[in-house]
Write a protein that holds these residues in place. Structure first.
Motif, mmCIF file in Angstrom:
data_model
loop_
_atom_site.group_PDB
_atom_site.id
_atom_site.type_symbol
_atom_site.label_atom_id
_atom_site.label_comp_id
_atom_site.label_asym_id
_atom_site.label_seq_id
_atom_site.Cartn_x
_atom_site.Cartn_y
_atom_site.Cartn_z
ATOM 1 N N LEU A 1 0.823 -1.140 0.159
ATOM 2 C CA LEU A 1 0.090 0.224 0.069
ATOM 3 C C LEU A 1 0.807 1.150 0.011
ATOM 4 O O LEU A 1 1.730 1.138 0.854
ATOM 5 C CB LEU A 1 -0.885 0.207 1.279
ATOM 6 N N SER A 2 0.659 2.195 -0.673
ATOM 7 C CA SER A 2 1.201 3.509 -0.898
ATOM 8 C C SER A 2 0.851 4.346 0.185
ATOM 9 O O SER A 2 -0.166 4.128 0.631
ATOM 10 C CB SER A 2 1.081 4.068 -2.344
ATOM 11 N N ALA B 1 1.661 14.721 -7.515
ATOM 12 C CA ALA B 1 0.589 14.659 -6.596
ATOM 13 C C ALA B 1 -0.595 13.916 -7.273
ATOM 14 O O ALA B 1 -1.204 12.941 -6.598
ATOM 15 C CB ALA B 1 0.258 15.949 -6.001
ATOM 16 N N ARG B 2 -0.963 14.081 -8.536
ATOM 17 C CA ARG B 2 -1.978 13.280 -9.266
ATOM 18 C C ARG B 2 -1.716 11.899 -9.266
ATOM 19 O O ARG B 2 -2.360 10.977 -8.996
ATOM 20 C CB ARG B 2 -2.007 13.856 -10.524
ATOM 21 N N ALA C 1 -2.370 6.415 -7.368
ATOM 22 C CA ALA C 1 -1.767 5.201 -6.705
ATOM 23 C C ALA C 1 -2.494 4.826 -5.492
ATOM 24 O O ALA C 1 -2.610 3.506 -5.249
ATOM 25 C CB ALA C 1 -0.445 5.223 -6.588
ATOM 26 N N TYR C 2 -2.482 5.833 -4.726
ATOM 27 C CA TYR C 2 -3.162 5.776 -3.415
ATOM 28 C C TYR C 2 -4.414 5.137 -3.413
ATOM 29 O O TYR C 2 -4.772 4.187 -2.707
ATOM 30 C CB TYR C 2 -3.260 7.020 -2.529
ATOM 31 N N ILE C 3 -5.332 5.726 -4.150
ATOM 32 C CA ILE C 3 -6.765 5.295 -4.291
ATOM 33 C C ILE C 3 -6.827 3.861 -4.976
ATOM 34 O O ILE C 3 -7.571 2.885 -4.691
ATOM 35 C CB ILE C 3 -7.676 6.205 -5.207
ATOM 36 N N LYS C 4 -5.973 3.488 -5.857
ATOM 37 C CA LYS C 4 -6.081 2.154 -6.531
ATOM 38 C C LYS C 4 -5.692 1.072 -5.325
ATOM 39 O O LYS C 4 -6.043 0.087 -5.525
ATOM 40 C CB LYS C 4 -5.176 2.189 -7.825
ATOM 41 N N ASP C 5 -4.499 1.586 -4.875
ATOM 42 C CA ASP C 5 -3.842 0.438 -3.826
ATOM 43 C C ASP C 5 -5.152 0.261 -2.776
ATOM 44 O O ASP C 5 -5.350 -0.875 -2.357
ATOM 45 C CB ASP C 5 -2.955 1.295 -3.180
ATOM 46 N N ARG C 6 -5.817 1.233 -2.318
ATOM 47 C CA ARG C 6 -6.886 1.051 -1.078
ATOM 48 C C ARG C 6 -8.125 0.363 -1.733
ATOM 49 O O ARG C 6 -8.833 -0.473 -0.969
ATOM 50 C CB ARG C 6 -7.132 2.281 -0.543
ATOM 51 N N GLU C 7 -8.376 0.736 -2.871
ATOM 52 C CA GLU C 7 -9.606 -0.002 -3.630
ATOM 53 C C GLU C 7 -9.260 -1.468 -3.701
ATOM 54 O O GLU C 7 -10.113 -2.354 -3.547
ATOM 55 C CB GLU C 7 -9.938 0.650 -4.947
ATOM 56 N N ALA C 8 -8.145 -1.775 -4.373
ATOM 57 C CA ALA C 8 -7.747 -3.267 -4.249
ATOM 58 C C ALA C 8 -7.463 -3.989 -2.984
ATOM 59 O O ALA C 8 -8.172 -4.939 -2.879
ATOM 60 C CB ALA C 8 -6.245 -3.417 -4.977
ATOM 61 N N ARG D 1 -12.009 11.941 0.572
ATOM 62 C CA ARG D 1 -11.517 13.219 1.160
ATOM 63 C C ARG D 1 -10.185 13.465 0.609
ATOM 64 O O ARG D 1 -9.741 14.744 0.149
ATOM 65 C CB ARG D 1 -11.317 13.036 2.601
ATOM 66 N N VAL D 2 -9.182 12.317 0.191
ATOM 67 C CA VAL D 2 -8.167 12.709 -0.443
ATOM 68 C C VAL D 2 -8.266 13.306 -1.835
ATOM 69 O O VAL D 2 -7.650 14.200 -2.288
ATOM 70 C CB VAL D 2 -7.276 11.461 -0.402
ATOM 71 N N ALA D 3 -9.139 12.701 -2.573
ATOM 72 C CA ALA D 3 -9.435 13.073 -4.010
ATOM 73 C C ALA D 3 -9.975 14.524 -3.901
ATOM 74 O O ALA D 3 -9.725 15.338 -4.869
ATOM 75 C CB ALA D 3 -10.486 12.102 -4.528
ATOM 76 N N GLY D 4 -10.848 14.993 -2.909
ATOM 77 C CA GLY D 4 -11.392 16.168 -2.968
ATOM 78 C C GLY D 4 -10.400 17.034 -2.555
ATOM 79 O O GLY D 4 -10.408 18.281 -3.089
ATOM 80 N N VAL D 5 -9.416 16.888 -1.729
ATOM 81 C CA VAL D 5 -8.375 17.698 -1.319
ATOM 82 C C VAL D 5 -7.556 17.855 -2.665
ATOM 83 O O VAL D 5 -7.058 19.173 -3.190
ATOM 84 C CB VAL D 5 -7.503 17.304 -0.454
ATOM 85 N N PHE D 6 -7.302 16.958 -3.413
ATOM 86 C CA PHE D 6 -6.542 16.992 -4.532
ATOM 87 C C PHE D 6 -7.227 17.776 -5.506
ATOM 88 O O PHE D 6 -6.711 18.858 -6.398
ATOM 89 C CB PHE D 6 -6.049 15.564 -5.290
ATOM 90 N N ASN D 7 -8.684 17.491 -5.927
ATOM 91 C CA ASN D 7 -9.161 18.443 -6.754
ATOM 92 C C ASN D 7 -9.245 19.898 -6.529
ATOM 93 O O ASN D 7 -9.475 20.711 -7.387
ATOM 94 C CB ASN D 7 -10.645 17.665 -6.970
ATOM 95 N N ARG D 8 -9.426 20.322 -5.056
ATOM 96 C CA ARG D 8 -9.494 21.632 -4.858
ATOM 97 C C ARG D 8 -8.420 22.324 -5.036
ATOM 98 O O ARG D 8 -8.343 23.204 -5.626
ATOM 99 C CB ARG D 8 -10.073 21.500 -3.383
ATOM 100 N N GLU D 9 -7.384 21.784 -4.832
ATOM 101 C CA GLU D 9 -5.949 22.201 -5.157
ATOM 102 C C GLU D 9 -5.453 22.236 -6.486
ATOM 103 O O GLU D 9 -4.859 23.131 -6.764
ATOM 104 C CB GLU D 9 -4.818 21.723 -4.414
ATOM 105 N N LEU D 10 -6.194 21.222 -7.334
ATOM 106 C CA LEU D 10 -5.860 21.373 -8.513
ATOM 107 C C LEU D 10 -6.686 22.404 -9.407
ATOM 108 O O LEU D 10 -6.093 23.095 -10.089
ATOM 109 C CB LEU D 10 -6.325 19.907 -9.363
ATOM 110 N N GLY D 11 -7.895 22.753 -8.689
ATOM 111 C CA GLY D 11 -8.655 23.997 -9.140
ATOM 112 C C GLY D 11 -7.936 25.093 -8.963
ATOM 113 O O GLY D 11 -7.838 26.370 -9.774
ATOM 114 N N SER D 12 -7.081 25.474 -7.814
ATOM 115 C CA SER D 12 -6.703 26.416 -7.355
ATOM 116 C C SER D 12 -5.204 26.738 -8.373
ATOM 117 O O SER D 12 -4.805 27.992 -8.724
ATOM 118 C CB SER D 12 -5.902 26.428 -5.865
ATOM 119 N N PHE D 13 -4.660 25.381 -8.579
ATOM 120 C CA PHE D 13 -3.645 25.448 -9.555
ATOM 121 C C PHE D 13 -3.918 26.068 -10.893
ATOM 122 O O PHE D 13 -3.286 26.911 -11.731
ATOM 123 C CB PHE D 13 -3.058 24.144 -9.535
ATOM 124 N N LEU D 14 -5.170 25.467 -11.270
ATOM 125 C CA LEU D 14 -5.672 26.109 -12.706
ATOM 126 C C LEU D 14 -5.876 27.367 -12.901
ATOM 127 O O LEU D 14 -5.667 28.133 -13.865
ATOM 128 C CB LEU D 14 -6.712 25.046 -12.925
#
Length: 102
Positions: free
Chosen positions: A26-27, A46-47, A52-59, A80-93
């Protein structure tokens, strides 16, 4: 801390199902940079780590079949992890558009 204890208890209780899972692979939870100051490369890394984090945990969830409470908590954490990334990606864009517009 409570989640860790609950996960451990559930995993120990599931015995053979848990033993068959490759938990060591697990990552770690990814660190997500601030979208306002991150470089393109940092956001790309980060993406990749979030995916990888999500795929590892789903498996792991498919393999270990934890209790519904543990499953719900783990899925909530992934959201929550995906939400934080998406929020920061929005800020980045937004930052990139602002730089390109000036």
């Amino acid at each position: 801390m409570k989640l860790t204890a609950l996960l451990l208890t559930s995993m120990l209780a599931s015995g053979s199902a848990f033993a068959a899972c490759e938990r060591a692979d697990l990552s770690p939870r990814p660190e997500i940079p601030s979208g306002e100051s991150a470089s393109f490369e940092e956001m790309q890394q980060a993406r990749d780590e979030v995916v990888a984090y999500i795929k590892d945990r789903e498996a792991f969830l498919e393999c270990a079949t934890p209790s519904s409470t543990v499953n719900d908590r783990m899925v909530g954490n992934l959201e929550r992890v995906a939400g934080v990334f998406n929020r920061e990606l929005g800020s980045f864009l937004k930052q990139q558009v602002a730089v390109a517009s000036s």
